[in-house]
Every structure is written in C-alpha cells, then in structure tokens.
Design a protein around this motif. Structure first.
Motif, PDB file in Angstrom:
ATOM      1  N   TRP A  23       2.701   1.667   5.164  1.00 27.80           N
ATOM      2  CA  TRP A  23       3.060   0.354   5.351  1.00 27.80           C
ATOM      3  C   TRP A  23       4.565  -0.139   5.238  1.00 27.80           C
ATOM      4  CZ3 TRP A  23      -0.808  -2.581   4.583  1.00 27.80           C
ATOM      5  CH2 TRP A  23      -0.522  -3.975   3.836  1.00 27.80           C
ATOM      6  N   VAL A  24       4.829  -1.072   5.682  1.00 26.97           N
ATOM      7  CA  VAL A  24       5.765  -1.879   6.247  1.00 26.97           C
ATOM      8  C   VAL A  24       5.494  -3.278   5.454  1.00 26.97           C
ATOM      9  CG1 VAL A  24       7.836  -3.342   7.754  1.00 26.97           C
ATOM     10  CG2 VAL A  24       6.217  -1.349   8.418  1.00 26.97           C
ATOM     11  N   ASP A  25       7.247  -3.145   3.978  1.00 27.31           N
ATOM     12  CA  ASP A  25       7.167  -4.530   4.020  1.00 27.31           C
ATOM     13  C   ASP A  25       8.718  -5.411   3.732  1.00 27.31           C
ATOM     14  OD1 ASP A  25       5.067  -4.901   1.956  1.00 27.31           O
ATOM     15  OD2 ASP A  25       5.293  -2.917   1.228  1.00 27.31           O
ATOM     16  N   VAL A  26       8.999  -6.140   3.758  1.00 24.63           N
ATOM     17  CA  VAL A  26      10.499  -6.738   4.062  1.00 24.63           C
ATOM     18  C   VAL A  26      10.600  -7.646   2.634  1.00 24.63           C
ATOM     19  CG1 VAL A  26      12.267  -7.913   4.951  1.00 24.63           C
ATOM     20  CG2 VAL A  26      10.603  -7.117   6.715  1.00 24.63           C
ATOM     21  N   VAL A  27      11.995  -6.908   1.614  1.00 25.05           N
ATOM     22  CA  VAL A  27      11.361  -7.399   0.916  1.00 25.05           C
ATOM     23  C   VAL A  27      13.108  -8.469   0.523  1.00 25.05           C
ATOM     24  CG1 VAL A  27      12.314  -6.956  -2.180  1.00 25.05           C
ATOM     25  CG2 VAL A  27      10.537  -5.969  -0.674  1.00 25.05           C
ATOM     26  N   GLY A  52       3.063   5.428   1.740  1.00 24.88           N
ATOM     27  CA  GLY A  52       2.390   5.689   2.738  1.00 24.88           C
ATOM     28  C   GLY A  52       2.639   6.201   4.089  1.00 24.88           C
ATOM     29  N   SER A  53       3.350   6.770   3.757  1.00 27.23           N
ATOM     30  CA  SER A  53       3.284   7.719   6.246  1.00 27.23           C
ATOM     31  C   SER A  53       3.278   9.291   5.325  1.00 27.23           C
ATOM     32  CB  SER A  53       4.801   7.816   7.225  1.00 27.23           C
ATOM     33  OG  SER A  53       4.581   8.687   7.085  1.00 27.23           O
ATOM     34  N   LYS A  59       0.899  -1.046   0.189  1.00 23.08           N
ATOM     35  CA  LYS A  59       0.058  -0.254   0.162  1.00 23.08           C
ATOM     36  C   LYS A  59       0.708   1.368   0.320  1.00 23.08           C
ATOM     37  CE  LYS A  59      -3.967  -1.761   2.155  1.00 23.08           C
ATOM     38  NZ  LYS A  59      -4.445  -1.745   3.704  1.00 23.08           N
ATOM     39  N   GLY A  60       0.155   2.702  -0.772  1.00 21.15           N
ATOM     40  CA  GLY A  60       1.092   3.543  -0.145  1.00 21.15           C
ATOM     41  C   GLY A  60       2.280   3.455  -1.247  1.00 21.15           C
ATOM     42  N   ALA A  61       2.220   2.900  -2.372  1.00 17.99           N
ATOM     43  CA  ALA A  61       3.708   3.451  -3.323  1.00 17.99           C
ATOM     44  C   ALA A  61       3.537   4.886  -3.365  1.00 17.99           C
ATOM     45  CB  ALA A  61       3.632   2.714  -4.628  1.00 17.99           C
TER      46      ALA A  61
END
Length: 163
Positions: free
Chosen positions: A100-104, A143-144, A71-73
């Motif tokens: 939004w937090v992702d780990v890649v 997305g902050s 989300k929030g790109a």
C-alpha cells in the motif's frame, strides 16, 4: 485438469523473453540505488524524482506512520521516505511488489488520482499517481509481504516536450 491449470497460470503471468523497454518517466527504473526506509518521519531517507531505490523495509508494526495507512498498517513490512518538490507536479510512485502507498503532506493523507500496473514484462508491479503541491511530503509504504521493494517516484512531465 493439469493442462487447464497450466494454461491458466501461463495466461495470468506471461513469460517474457525480453524485458520491457520502459518509456519516460520510467527509463531509469533498472538503475541501482539502495536505502533503508525510515521508521520515523524525522530522518526518513529522500526519494529523488527519477532515481529508483531498492528499499529495505521494517516490520510495519514498528513504523510510526504519521497518518494511518489506507491498508496494511500493522501487516507485513513498511517504511517511510521523504519527497521534496520545488513545484506542484503529478507524481507516480512505482513499486516492484504488492504494498500500500500513501503520500502524506503535514498530517493529511492525499488521495491518489490514478493507479495501475507497470508495462508488461517489466518488474513494475504498480504505479499510484498523486497531484502534489510544492513542498515536503512523506511516502508511506505499508503491507508489503516482502522485506524489500524497489520504489521510484517520477514526475509525469519528466522529459516531455514543452508545448
């Protein structure tokens, strides 16, 4: 009507006379550290387990996320951090604000295994947990609404007694 609105507001956001006492692995949450989040995977500053940072973010549209955030790109602010693990671990990523937090890992976004809020009366807004293999990972924040956020990565087993 004004009284009802005041009561609802008070119930939604408890007033805390004393900040929460944080348990492991979050005991260092209030320590200081600062970094500017990266806009490219190459050269993204490191998150070190147990060491919180106040991160300066960049408008998300200027961040080159290796994998599109969940989300929030293109909304608000975002940034990238590297996270290196010597061994596999369940890692929590805590944030002080909504984002939004992702780990890649490589070119794959890893699914979270759990998420929730920090303790009442702490400024940990959310914690997202990931089961991560050993190696280098990228932590994507997107997305902050704020241009800065406190962020910390913590090993779920940090300072836990051995069985």
């Amino acid at each position: 009507m004004m009284i009802l609105a005041t009561l609802l507001l008070a119930a939604a956001d408890p007033v805390c006379a004393v900040p929460a006492v944080l348990n492991e692995p979050w005991t260092s949450w209030t320590q200081s550290g600062q970094a500017k989040a990266g806009v490219l995977a190459q050269g993204a500053p490191a998150l070190i387990l147990g060491k919180p940072l106040t991160a300066t973010l960049t408008p998300a549209a200027q961040v080159q996320f290796p994998v599109a955030p969940g989300k929030g790109a293109k909304d608000g602010y975002g940034g990238l951090f590297s996270l290196s693990l010597k061994q596999a671990a369940r890692v929590g990523i805590a944030l002080s604000g909504p984002a939004w937090v992702d780990v890649v890992t490589g070119d794959v976004s890893l699914g979270s295994v759990e998420h929730g809020h920090g303790p009442d009366c702490s400024d940990i807004r959310k914690i997202v947990w990931f089961d991560l293999p050993a190696g280098r990972h990228l932590v994507q924040i997107a997305g902050s609404k704020a241009a800065s956020v406190r962020v910390m990565a913590a090993d779920a087993q940090a300072n836990q007694p051995a069985h």
